[in-house]
Design a protein around this motif. Structure first.
Motif, PDB file in Angstrom:
ATOM      1  N   GLU A 109       3.727  -0.018   0.971  1.00  0.00           N
ATOM      2  CA  GLU A 109       3.411  -0.846  -0.142  1.00  0.00           C
ATOM      3  C   GLU A 109       4.628  -1.045  -0.905  1.00  0.00           C
ATOM      4  O   GLU A 109       4.658  -0.342  -1.878  1.00  0.00           O
ATOM      5  CB  GLU A 109       2.105  -0.214  -0.628  1.00  0.00           C
ATOM      6  CG  GLU A 109       1.589  -1.173  -1.784  1.00  0.00           C
ATOM      7  CD  GLU A 109       0.527  -0.752  -2.765  1.00  0.00           C
ATOM      8  OE1 GLU A 109      -0.359  -1.380  -2.823  1.00  0.00           O
ATOM      9  OE2 GLU A 109       0.890   0.641  -3.036  1.00  0.00           O
ATOM     10  N   LYS A 144       4.570  -7.044  -0.116  1.00  0.00           N
ATOM     11  CA  LYS A 144       3.358  -7.367  -1.048  1.00  0.00           C
ATOM     12  C   LYS A 144       3.542  -8.803  -1.198  1.00  0.00           C
ATOM     13  O   LYS A 144       2.698  -9.939  -1.055  1.00  0.00           O
ATOM     14  CB  LYS A 144       3.125  -6.733  -2.399  1.00  0.00           C
ATOM     15  CG  LYS A 144       2.532  -5.233  -2.052  1.00  0.00           C
ATOM     16  CD  LYS A 144       2.048  -4.807  -3.351  1.00  0.00           C
ATOM     17  CE  LYS A 144       3.138  -4.444  -4.230  1.00  0.00           C
ATOM     18  NZ  LYS A 144       2.540  -3.678  -5.553  1.00  0.00           N
ATOM     19  N   THR A 170      -5.534  -7.069   2.156  1.00  0.00           N
ATOM     20  CA  THR A 170      -4.622  -5.916   2.182  1.00  0.00           C
ATOM     21  C   THR A 170      -5.302  -4.874   1.802  1.00  0.00           C
ATOM     22  O   THR A 170      -6.332  -4.641   0.835  1.00  0.00           O
ATOM     23  CB  THR A 170      -3.264  -6.126   1.142  1.00  0.00           C
ATOM     24  OG1 THR A 170      -2.620  -7.213   1.571  1.00  0.00           O
ATOM     25  CG2 THR A 170      -2.622  -4.761   1.176  1.00  0.00           C
ATOM     26  N   ARG A 208      -5.017  -0.608   0.636  1.00  0.00           N
ATOM     27  CA  ARG A 208      -4.016   0.338   0.507  1.00  0.00           C
ATOM     28  C   ARG A 208      -4.790   1.696   1.043  1.00  0.00           C
ATOM     29  O   ARG A 208      -5.857   2.061   0.967  1.00  0.00           O
ATOM     30  CB  ARG A 208      -3.853   0.388  -1.061  1.00  0.00           C
ATOM     31  CG  ARG A 208      -2.926   1.687  -1.305  1.00  0.00           C
ATOM     32  CD  ARG A 208      -3.099   1.946  -2.799  1.00  0.00           C
ATOM     33  NE  ARG A 208      -2.217   0.676  -3.475  1.00  0.00           N
ATOM     34  CZ  ARG A 208      -2.639   0.644  -5.023  1.00  0.00           C
ATOM     35  NH1 ARG A 208      -3.174   1.371  -5.360  1.00  0.00           N
ATOM     36  NH2 ARG A 208      -1.974  -0.263  -5.483  1.00  0.00           N
ATOM     37  N   ASN A 217       1.876   5.415  -0.650  1.00  0.00           N
ATOM     38  CA  ASN A 217       0.885   4.327  -0.274  1.00  0.00           C
ATOM     39  C   ASN A 217       1.431   3.270   0.928  1.00  0.00           C
ATOM     40  O   ASN A 217       2.472   2.959   0.835  1.00  0.00           O
ATOM     41  CB  ASN A 217       0.952   3.111  -1.606  1.00  0.00           C
ATOM     42  CG  ASN A 217       0.181   4.005  -2.679  1.00  0.00           C
ATOM     43  OD1 ASN A 217      -0.838   4.814  -2.550  1.00  0.00           O
ATOM     44  ND2 ASN A 217       0.481   3.813  -3.994  1.00  0.00           N
ATOM     45  N   VAL A 257      -0.063   0.334   3.600  1.00  0.00           N
ATOM     46  CA  VAL A 257      -1.009  -0.862   3.625  1.00  0.00           C
ATOM     47  C   VAL A 257      -1.234  -1.327   4.935  1.00  0.00           C
ATOM     48  O   VAL A 257      -0.358  -1.265   5.823  1.00  0.00           O
ATOM     49  CB  VAL A 257      -0.488  -2.166   2.384  1.00  0.00           C
ATOM     50  CG1 VAL A 257      -0.545  -1.686   1.195  1.00  0.00           C
ATOM     51  CG2 VAL A 257       0.916  -2.468   3.162  1.00  0.00           C
TER      52      VAL A 257
END
Length: 282
Positions: A234, A239, A253, A255, A273, A275
């Motif tokens: 992430e 993003k 998306t 997480r 994190n 995704v």
């Protein structure tokens, strides 16, 4: 079915999340594509009968092919590696690709056994090469590594021989040339990082331009009616790249938390994190 390779950054931690998107019931009669197959944990978890797998790393794809076609000869060679394993032997085996002409003379079975041996004994299963394409991961700190996992190799060989699993070693964009409406494509490319991170899986690396190419390919596949799932870190770049604002395509998306153990510094090993990005038409 287990993977026969260890894989730094592998998807074993995310399998339960991935399975919520990709289920065997959804794959019925369709083809599953994995253009960055690596250790294959998703492939083997699904166990689908009609797949196209790809990896730009030719050593990895050679190993898949040898596991499929010559499992018993591979096991004999791995047992030889197991009997000789120590620090000095590890670095001797690691150095074999430095002599290019001699390396070319090795059989595919010998090369596959070397790949598995180094994978099982190197630091955290990290497949890393230098700018010349030579494997350069140091030896791991294992007292008694399982180098020859005979039952897993035989199970995987049976699966690969009993199903339609096409194996490629091409650019990821070419790996999906035959994808049609309803097929599933799972992209697990080398991960993006905010500062710096591991991109040495192949000597060419994997850049932001490559991620942009990947995004363009995802758009094309979704327009064709394919189902597309992507995993990555992430990061701000990821993003922004997969932000749905002026497209006829929506990227959803999710997480997820994952443990990272690649870093040699213990204090930098923690949950990060990641995704999962699912693309679909509006």
């Amino acid at each position: 079915m287990k993977a026969f390779l260890k894989w730094a950054g592998g998807k074993s931690q995310l399998l339960s999340y991935i399975e919520k998107y990709i289920k065997l019931s959804k794959l019925n009669g369709k083809t599953y594509y994995e253009p960055f197959v690596g250790g294959g944990s998703v492939l083997f978890r699904l166990g689908h009968s009609n797949c196209v797998i790809n990896d730009l790393n030719k050593e990895v794809i050679n190993t898949y092919r040898v596991v499929k076609n010559y499992p018993k000869k591979l096991i004999l060679k791995l047992k030889e590696h197991q009997s000789k394993h120590n620090k000095e032997y590890y670095y001797q085996v690691r150095a074999l690709d430095r002599n290019i002409e001699e390396y070319k003379k090795m059989t595919n079975i010998e090369k596959a056994a070397r790949t598995i041996y180094l994978n099982k004994t190197c630091y955290n299963g990290l497949y890393r090469v230098n700018s010349n394409g030579f494997f350069n991961t140091p030896i791991g700190r294992y007292e008694n590594p399982l180098i020859c996992d005979e039952s897993t190799i035989m199970d995987v060989s049976k699966y690969l021989r009993g199903n339609d699993v096409k194996m490629l070693s091409v650019d990821f964009a070419k790996a999906t040339d035959t994808a049609e409406s309803g097929d599933w494509v799972y992209f697990d490319p080398p991960y993006d990082y905010e500062e710096s991170g591991f991109v040495g899986y192949v000597k060419e690396g994997f850049s932001h331009k490559d991620l942009e190419r990947l995004k363009d390919l995802c758009d094309i596949l979704i327009e064709k009616g394919c189902n597309v799932l992507i995993s990555n870190n992430e990061t701000k770049f990821v993003k922004k790249l997969f932000k749905s604002d002026n497209y006829e395509i929506i990227y959803e998306t999710k997480r997820v938390k994952a443990n990272r153990t690649i870093n040699s510094k213990t204090e930098r090993r923690n949950k990060v994190n990641e995704v999962l990005i699912y693309g679909r038409k509006k």
